[in-house]
Design an enzyme around this catalytic site. Structure first.
Site, short mmCIF file in Angstrom:
data_model
loop_
_atom_site.label_atom_id
_atom_site.label_comp_id
_atom_site.label_asym_id
_atom_site.label_seq_id
_atom_site.Cartn_x
_atom_site.Cartn_y
_atom_site.Cartn_z
N ARG A 116 -53.33 -1.11 -42.85
CA ARG A 116 -52.30 -0.31 -43.54
C ARG A 116 -52.73 -0.22 -44.99
O ARG A 116 -52.87 -1.24 -45.68
CB ARG A 116 -50.93 -0.98 -43.43
CG ARG A 116 -49.92 -0.40 -44.40
CD ARG A 116 -48.51 -0.81 -44.13
NE ARG A 116 -48.00 -0.17 -42.93
CZ ARG A 116 -46.71 -0.11 -42.59
NH1 ARG A 116 -45.80 -0.63 -43.37
NH2 ARG A 116 -46.33 0.48 -41.48
N HIS A 143 -49.15 8.28 -39.93
CA HIS A 143 -48.63 7.05 -39.32
C HIS A 143 -48.64 7.23 -37.79
O HIS A 143 -47.60 7.32 -37.15
CB HIS A 143 -47.21 6.77 -39.84
CG HIS A 143 -46.73 5.37 -39.63
ND1 HIS A 143 -47.50 4.39 -39.01
CD2 HIS A 143 -45.55 4.76 -39.93
CE1 HIS A 143 -46.81 3.26 -38.95
NE2 HIS A 143 -45.63 3.45 -39.50
N GLN A 146 -46.64 4.86 -35.28
CA GLN A 146 -45.19 5.11 -35.24
C GLN A 146 -44.89 6.28 -34.31
O GLN A 146 -43.97 6.22 -33.49
CB GLN A 146 -44.69 5.43 -36.67
CG GLN A 146 -43.21 5.76 -36.73
CD GLN A 146 -42.33 4.57 -36.39
OE1 GLN A 146 -42.48 3.51 -36.98
NE2 GLN A 146 -41.42 4.73 -35.44
N ASP A 238 -36.90 10.37 -42.80
CA ASP A 238 -37.62 9.23 -43.36
C ASP A 238 -37.19 9.11 -44.82
O ASP A 238 -36.55 10.02 -45.37
CB ASP A 238 -39.14 9.49 -43.24
CG ASP A 238 -39.99 8.31 -43.70
OD1 ASP A 238 -39.45 7.19 -43.82
OD2 ASP A 238 -41.20 8.51 -43.95
N CYS A 278 -38.10 6.30 -38.66
CA CYS A 278 -39.16 5.28 -38.45
C CYS A 278 -38.74 3.92 -39.00
O CYS A 278 -39.27 2.90 -38.58
CB CYS A 278 -40.46 5.74 -39.09
SG CYS A 278 -40.29 6.11 -40.85
N ARG A 306 -42.33 0.24 -30.76
CA ARG A 306 -43.58 -0.01 -31.48
C ARG A 306 -44.39 -1.08 -30.75
O ARG A 306 -45.61 -0.99 -30.62
CB ARG A 306 -43.29 -0.49 -32.92
CG ARG A 306 -42.68 0.55 -33.84
CD ARG A 306 -43.66 1.68 -34.15
NE ARG A 306 -44.88 1.21 -34.77
CZ ARG A 306 -45.03 0.96 -36.06
NH1 ARG A 306 -44.04 1.17 -36.89
NH2 ARG A 306 -46.20 0.54 -36.55
N1 NVA Z 1 -43.04 7.30 -45.32
C1 NVA Z 1 -42.80 5.87 -45.30
C2 NVA Z 1 -42.95 5.33 -43.92
C3 NVA Z 1 -42.68 3.86 -43.78
C4 NVA Z 1 -42.86 3.36 -42.38
C5 NVA Z 1 -43.78 5.20 -46.23
O1 NVA Z 1 -44.96 5.55 -46.23
O2 NVA Z 1 -43.35 4.33 -47.01
N1 CP Z 2 -41.88 1.99 -39.42
C1 CP Z 2 -42.73 1.09 -39.94
O1 CP Z 2 -43.95 1.27 -39.92
O2 CP Z 2 -42.13 -0.02 -40.44
P1 CP Z 2 -42.81 -1.16 -41.32
O3 CP Z 2 -43.13 -0.56 -42.65
O4 CP Z 2 -41.79 -2.25 -41.39
O5 CP Z 2 -44.07 -1.62 -40.62
#
Ligand code: NVA
Ligand code: CP
Length: 320
Positions: A116, A143, A146, A238, A278, A306
């Site tokens: 990540r 992502h 997800q 989101d 998500c 997930r």
């Molecule tokens: N768009 C959000 C998704 C988190 C799972 C982010 O990137 O923070």
């Molecule tokens: N939806 C998601 O990826 O959650 P986290 O940021 O908690 O991993």
């Protein structure tokens, strides 16, 4: 799943990276979704198999996580293997060790890497230099893990993906990008409603629309929220400020004020529409508490998936 189909799909997927859904075909994603449903059922019946006995997954995190971290780590354990949490604060990447060196070194110890991070280029560089599968656990651009779980959830609640209309309301971010690509591949119609300044990136829209020509689905981007949710089977949102955009929070709150998923908006969708997110969610911003905690919300089923969807992915990429 027929045995021949299963063997040829296993051969096709073994050793592959999972960087964006655009790298996967409809039959390949269908195979992963069937495997995810099978693994979920096995777990519910207390009949788990351990196809990744002795295998290890390194999990590099340059951003926070609850779901991704826990579901990958627990998923590896349930499959008979082990996940190693590697925070960028603790490993040498955080002190400037090149991604390419990290990829080669980790390839000597591990059987797979989940990362990540911020830039999609980092994930690609890691994958180019690693000899083991690399999985994108979220970047600023995509992502895909997800959306794999999201598709499993939509199949569960809507009976399939083909012809389902998903309205995504809010920021044209990593989630919007992956939902457009996933929808285009799998034959779902995706309507994204976002303020002009925050719409998805043009190359991603073009890619999704060109993929959609083959599946027969419709991918559209508009600033008109009501048009997007009209007849929608799924209404998805989101956060307005993603990880790394915290300093833009107040500017974004103003820009997205008309893009909140609330009762008035959800009432414009199909009467059987479900609400998805998500997570993590900000109640009172992109969605009201009434909706996310209400009858139409499937967010916790979605979050649980997930685990199952990623176990399918890990089994397919890292299994024999
Ligand atoms: N768009 C959000 C998704 C988190 C799972 C982010 O990137 O923070
Ligand atoms: N939806 C998601 O990826 O959650 P986290 O940021 O908690 O991993």
């Amino acid at each position: 799943m027929g045995l021949t189909k299963e063997i040829s799909m296993q051969q096709r997927l073994a050793g592959r990276d999972f960087l964006t859904l655009a790298d996967y075909s409809k039959p390949e994603i269908n195979y992963l979704l069937e495997l995810a449903a099978y693994l979920k059922k096995q777990r519910q019946q207390g009949k788990e198999e351990k196809p990744l006995q002795g295998k290890t997954l390194g999990m590099i995190f340059e951003k926070s996580s609850t779901r991704t971290r826990v579901s990958f780590e627990v998923g590896m354990y349930q499959l008979g293997g082990m996940g190693l949490f590697l925070s960028s604060d603790d490993i040498q990447i955080g002190r400037g060790e090149p991604i390419s060196d990290t990829a080669k070194i980790l390839s000597g110890y591990l059987d797979g890497i989940m990362i990540r991070t911020f830039s999609q280029q980092v994930v690609e560089e890691l994958a180019e230099n690693a000899s083991i599968p690399v999985i994108n656990g979220l970047t600023d651009s995509y992502h895909p893990c997800q959306v794999l779980a999201d598709m499993q959830t939509i199949e569960e609640v809507k009976g399939g993906l083909d012809g389902v209309k998903l309205a995504y309301i809010g920021d044209g971010n990593n989630m919007a990008h992956s939902l457009m690509l996933g929808g285009a591949i799998m034959g779902m119609n995706v309507s994204v409603a976002a303020p002009d300044k925050y719409q998805p990136e043009t190359p991603v829209i073009q890619n999704a629309q060109s993929i959609a020509k083959h599946s027969g689905s419709k991918i559209e981007v508009t600033s008109d929220v009501q048009a997007a949710v009209d007849q929608a089977d799924v209404v998805y949102t989101d956060v307005w400020a993603s990880m790394g955009q915290e300093s833009e929070q107040s500017v974004r709150e103003l820009a997205f004020a008309d893009y909140q998923v609330n009762k008035d908006l959800l009432d414009l969708a199909h009467p059987d529409a479900v609400f998805m997110h998500c997570l993590p969610a900000h109640r009172g911003e992109e969605v009201t508490a009434e909706i996310i905690d209400g009858k139409q919300s499937v967010v916790f089923q979605q979050a649980e998936n997930r685990l199952h969807a990623q176990k399918a992915l890990l089994t397919a990429l890292m299994g024999k």
